[in-house]
Scaffold this motif. Structure first.
Motif: not given
Length: 292
Positions: A218-229
């Protein structure tokens, strides 16, 4: 007997979702929250916290799942997400009367601080990061034989069951191996402090593994969402690291600059447990951060 930081008052305060944290507080002035790493407790900040308390209100909790804080069962992947652990810290600071605070973290605590800085930019005024790589970037830079340095990350990323059994059956050897391998100055962690870390870690195997497992999910998914945004830190950021970029073949400062426009990136000669090995250096760096 549980050790404490001399001169600090202790209590249990509610975090998020009914979880209570063990929290030490001392000093007066603008608030600074310090978050510990693995395989430690809040006690790792004992030198730096006392130094900063001369001019700040210093708040030093045990993270959810560690030390004397609550260790809720990992009934869902979000229980030990860094988002949930960051929410704990914001709630504790609020309960103490602080709607804004500076935040510094080491290792696992730095990942919690990272998430707090992204999720609560209106609350976190300054961000200090000690010896960690952002979760999303960590999995990208650990590759080939160099990834052996992070074998525990892969072990604790496995499905529930086997990692917990393996670690619990050799807890002192497992957790002690990191204290031995990562400290350049073993004398910086006295015998009684080492014993406290091992005692606390052995009693928290399930929650520690759950924390690490979240960092592979879940941490990877949340970080990726922020990075992509295109999300970035709105506050001044200081990162202090060993020279992991040279060891693992990546641009450490560049990795952090993608997240932090206002960045002071520093390398230290101390080992991983730098707040204990070089407390004056770390205190000075945090004071400079707080002055920005």
């Amino acid at each position: 007997m549980t050790l404490g930081i001399p001169g600090f008052d202790y209590g249990r305060l509610p975090g998020a979702d009914g979880v209570e944290l063990n929290v030490a507080v001392s000093g007066s002035g603008s608030p600074v929250v310090l978050l510990h790493g693995f395989p430690e407790t809040h006690l790792m900040w004992r030198h730096v916290a006392r130094n900063l308390a001369a001019e700040h209100t210093v708040i030093v909790p045990d993270l959810r799942g560690y030390g004397a804080s609550d260790k809720p069962p990992a009934v869902g992947e979000d229980v030990y997400s860094k988002r949930a652990m960051a929410a704990d810290i914001v709630a504790v600071a609020s309960r103490l009367g602080h709607g804004h605070f500076a935040l510094a973290g080491h290792d696992r605590g730095a990942l919690v601080a990272f998430r707090a800085g992204l999720d609560h930019p209106e609350t976190v005024t300054h961000l200090g990061i000690l010896d960690v790589v952002p979760t999303l970037d960590m999995w990208n830079v650990l590759r080939g034989v160099s990834a052996a340095v992070g074998y525990h990350l892969f072990l604790m990323a496995q499905p529930p069951g086997l990692p917990e059994i393996m670690i619990a059956n050799s807890a002192d050897a497992f957790f002690g191996s990191f204290l031995d391998a990562w400290a350049k100055d073993p004398a910086a962690i006295p015998d009684e402090v080492r014993a406290e870390y091992l005692r606390a870690s052995a009693g928290a195997v399930d929650s520690i593994v759950a924390d690490y497992r979240a960092s592979a999910g879940i941490d990877v998914a949340q970080d990726r969402a922020d990075f992509d945004a295109g999300s970035q830190f709105a506050m001044p950021v200081t990162v202090i690291q060993q020279d992991w970029g040279a060891r693992l073949g990546y641009d450490a400062a560049g990795v952090w600059r993608a997240w932090a426009p206002d960045l002071d990136h520093r390398l230290t000669r101390a080992g991983h447990f730098m707040a204990e090995e070089a407390p004056d250096e770390i205190t000075a760096a945090l004071r400079e951060l707080l002055a920005r």
